[in-house]
Design a protein around this motif. Structure first.
Motif, short mmCIF file in Angstrom:
data_model
loop_
_atom_site.label_atom_id
_atom_site.label_comp_id
_atom_site.label_asym_id
_atom_site.label_seq_id
_atom_site.Cartn_x
_atom_site.Cartn_y
_atom_site.Cartn_z
N LEU A 113 0.98 -1.26 0.06
CA LEU A 113 0.10 0.00 -0.08
C LEU A 113 0.81 1.20 -0.14
CD1 LEU A 113 -2.47 -1.01 2.85
CD2 LEU A 113 -2.85 -1.14 0.37
N THR A 114 0.54 2.42 -0.58
CA THR A 114 1.17 3.62 -0.35
C THR A 114 0.83 3.80 1.14
OG1 THR A 114 -0.96 4.97 -0.71
CG2 THR A 114 0.24 4.37 -2.87
N ASP A 115 1.72 4.88 1.37
CA ASP A 115 1.74 5.51 2.84
C ASP A 115 0.17 6.04 3.18
OD1 ASP A 115 4.40 5.05 3.26
OD2 ASP A 115 4.88 6.93 2.96
N GLU A 116 -0.30 6.76 2.18
CA GLU A 116 -1.54 7.38 2.23
C GLU A 116 -2.66 6.06 2.59
OE1 GLU A 116 0.32 8.21 -0.35
OE2 GLU A 116 0.84 10.10 0.66
N GLU A 117 -2.70 5.43 1.65
CA GLU A 117 -3.59 3.80 1.72
C GLU A 117 -3.38 3.11 3.02
OE1 GLU A 117 -3.84 2.83 -2.87
OE2 GLU A 117 -2.11 1.92 -1.69
N SER A 118 -2.20 2.85 3.55
CA SER A 118 -1.74 2.46 4.96
C SER A 118 -2.33 3.30 6.07
CB SER A 118 -0.34 2.07 4.84
OG SER A 118 -0.02 1.42 6.09
N GLU A 119 -2.12 4.45 5.90
CA GLU A 119 -2.71 5.24 7.22
C GLU A 119 -4.21 5.38 7.20
OE1 GLU A 119 -2.89 7.76 10.27
OE2 GLU A 119 -1.14 6.75 9.62
N ALA A 120 -4.74 5.50 6.02
CA ALA A 120 -6.24 5.16 5.97
C ALA A 120 -6.75 3.94 6.35
CB ALA A 120 -6.86 5.69 4.66
N LEU A 121 -6.13 2.91 6.12
CA LEU A 121 -6.47 1.56 6.79
C LEU A 121 -6.38 1.72 8.09
CD1 LEU A 121 -7.45 -1.38 6.08
CD2 LEU A 121 -5.00 -1.71 5.38
N ARG A 122 -5.34 1.99 8.63
CA ARG A 122 -4.98 1.97 10.10
C ARG A 122 -6.18 2.93 10.79
NH1 ARG A 122 -3.63 4.95 13.65
NH2 ARG A 122 -3.35 6.69 12.64
N ARG A 123 -6.29 4.14 10.39
CA ARG A 123 -7.50 4.81 10.85
C ARG A 123 -8.78 4.12 10.87
NH1 ARG A 123 -5.22 9.14 7.97
NH2 ARG A 123 -6.83 9.05 6.62
N ARG A 124 -9.08 3.41 9.95
CA ARG A 124 -10.27 2.74 9.77
C ARG A 124 -10.38 1.75 10.69
NH1 ARG A 124 -15.21 3.63 9.68
NH2 ARG A 124 -14.44 5.40 8.32
N ALA A 125 -9.44 0.74 10.85
CA ALA A 125 -9.34 -0.15 11.98
C ALA A 125 -9.23 0.31 13.24
CB ALA A 125 -7.80 -1.16 11.56
N GLN A 126 -8.49 1.22 13.31
CA GLN A 126 -8.75 1.81 14.77
C GLN A 126 -10.11 2.17 15.29
OE1 GLN A 126 -6.17 5.12 15.42
NE2 GLN A 126 -5.48 4.42 17.49
N LEU A 127 -10.77 3.07 14.27
CA LEU A 127 -12.21 3.56 14.43
C LEU A 127 -13.19 2.20 14.86
CD1 LEU A 127 -12.65 6.30 11.87
CD2 LEU A 127 -13.12 6.44 14.43
N GLU A 128 -12.90 1.30 14.04
CA GLU A 128 -13.69 0.11 14.23
C GLU A 128 -13.14 -0.94 15.31
OE1 GLU A 128 -14.51 -1.64 10.43
OE2 GLU A 128 -15.17 0.21 9.39
N SER A 129 -12.24 -0.80 15.93
CA SER A 129 -11.54 -1.54 16.84
C SER A 129 -11.46 -3.08 16.36
CB SER A 129 -12.26 -1.59 18.19
OG SER A 129 -12.45 -0.63 18.68
N ARG A 130 -10.90 -3.15 15.22
CA ARG A 130 -10.59 -4.21 14.50
C ARG A 130 -8.94 -4.08 13.70
NH1 ARG A 130 -14.74 -4.14 9.82
NH2 ARG A 130 -13.64 -6.12 9.56
N SER A 131 -8.53 -5.35 13.61
CA SER A 131 -7.09 -5.36 12.89
C SER A 131 -7.24 -4.61 11.58
CB SER A 131 -6.47 -6.53 12.95
OG SER A 131 -7.30 -7.56 12.03
N MET A 132 -6.05 -4.33 10.96
CA MET A 132 -6.11 -3.81 9.65
C MET A 132 -6.50 -4.82 8.72
SD MET A 132 -3.00 -1.21 10.11
CE MET A 132 -2.61 -1.01 8.21
N GLN A 133 -5.91 -6.24 8.90
CA GLN A 133 -6.09 -7.42 8.19
C GLN A 133 -7.51 -7.77 8.18
OE1 GLN A 133 -3.70 -10.78 9.17
NE2 GLN A 133 -5.25 -12.19 8.54
#
Length: 67
Positions: free
Chosen positions: A7-27
């Motif tokens: 992933l690009t840095d931006e994609e990775s950061e967006a995925l990390r934020r979404r996972a954190q918001l949902e209390s789920r893993s990035m995977q």
């Protein structure tokens, strides 16, 4: 089956934020996104196939309805 997803840095950061918001893993979030993508595109392909096969059968009736 294991795979590497780059992933690009931006994609990775967006995925990390979404996972954190949902209390789920990035995977988990990424796997759900893949499932939803495949499902939605499979439905679209099936609809396209049905329309390609069935529209010609009803072309005359549809043309009359449009008049």
């Amino acid at each position: 089956m294991a795979m590497t997803l780059r992933l690009t840095d931006e994609e990775s950061e967006a995925l990390r934020r979404r996972a954190q918001l949902e209390s789920r893993s990035m995977q988990d979030v990424a796997r759900q996104a893949v499932r939803e993508y495949v499902e939605s595109h499979s439905r679209a392909e099936l609809l396209d196939q049905v329309l390609d096969e069935e529209l010609p059968r009803y072309a005359e009736a549809l043309e009359r309805l449009g008049q």
